[in-house]
Design a protein around this motif. Structure first.
Motif, short mmCIF file in Angstrom:
data_model
loop_
_atom_site.label_atom_id
_atom_site.label_comp_id
_atom_site.label_asym_id
_atom_site.label_seq_id
_atom_site.Cartn_x
_atom_site.Cartn_y
_atom_site.Cartn_z
N ILE A 123 0.84 -1.20 0.00
CA ILE A 123 0.00 0.00 0.00
C ILE A 123 0.88 1.25 0.00
O ILE A 123 0.56 2.24 -0.68
N CYS A 124 1.99 1.21 0.73
CA CYS A 124 2.92 2.35 0.70
C CYS A 124 3.47 2.57 -0.71
O CYS A 124 3.64 3.71 -1.15
N VAL A 125 3.75 1.48 -1.42
CA VAL A 125 4.22 1.60 -2.80
C VAL A 125 3.13 2.26 -3.65
O VAL A 125 3.42 3.16 -4.46
N LEU A 126 1.89 1.84 -3.47
CA LEU A 126 0.78 2.44 -4.22
C LEU A 126 0.63 3.93 -3.91
O LEU A 126 0.38 4.74 -4.81
N ILE A 127 0.77 4.29 -2.64
CA ILE A 127 0.66 5.69 -2.25
C ILE A 127 1.77 6.51 -2.90
O ILE A 127 1.53 7.62 -3.42
N MET A 128 2.98 5.96 -2.92
CA MET A 128 4.09 6.70 -3.55
C MET A 128 3.85 6.78 -5.07
O MET A 128 4.17 7.80 -5.69
N GLY A 129 3.25 5.76 -5.64
CA GLY A 129 2.88 5.83 -7.06
C GLY A 129 1.85 6.92 -7.31
O GLY A 129 1.92 7.66 -8.29
N TYR A 130 0.87 7.02 -6.41
CA TYR A 130 -0.11 8.10 -6.50
C TYR A 130 0.59 9.46 -6.46
O TYR A 130 0.23 10.38 -7.20
N ALA A 131 1.59 9.57 -5.58
CA ALA A 131 2.31 10.85 -5.44
C ALA A 131 3.02 11.24 -6.74
O ALA A 131 3.12 12.42 -7.05
#
Length: 136
Positions: A123-131
């Protein structure tokens, strides 16, 4: 000198962890009383002591998530897109990966804890992708 973003500092620590996580595995295979020769690596991983096998898997798991996370952090940095969200996501990801590695090698993080920690890292990877997309 410009400010050094926390996200890059965390990424540096994460990459040091990734570059060092082979050590428990190597210690394990080199102290295996069942294989005094220790020449064939990785050999039959299922024949290793359980903690040694888990150390090998912990290293691979960190690389599986760490490399995509690192690339995304570098992309956000390139786009000058660091925010409070990326700050806390980087910190959370690092400590999740430390907890995952320690829990996996020691055998403390059993079902369902280990997959929950791994999923939280994803999920942290996904959040950084969103960023990345938010900074575009």
């Amino acid at each position: 000198m410009t400010d050094f973003p926390t996200e890059l500092g965390v990424l540096t620590c994460l990459m040091i962890l990734a570059a060092s996580l082979w050590i428990p595995y190597i210690i394990g295979v080199n102290t295996d009383p069942a294989d005094p020769d220790n020449f064939t690596r990785p050999g039959d991983l299922t024949a290793l002591r359980p903690w040694v096998h888990r150390a090998y898997r912990a290293h691979l798991n960190l690389l599986e998530q760490g490399i995509p996370f690192a690339i995304l952090v570098l992309l956000v940095d390139r786009m000058d897109g660091f925010t409070a969200l990326t700050y806390w996501t980087a910190i959370a990801f690092f400590w999740l990966r430390v907890a995952h590695a320690a829990g996996m090698i020691t055998g403390v993080a059993r079902m369902p804890l280990r997959p929950i920690v791994f999923t939280a890292g994803w999920i942290c990877v996904l959040i950084m992708g969103y960023a990345v997309f938010a900074a575009a």
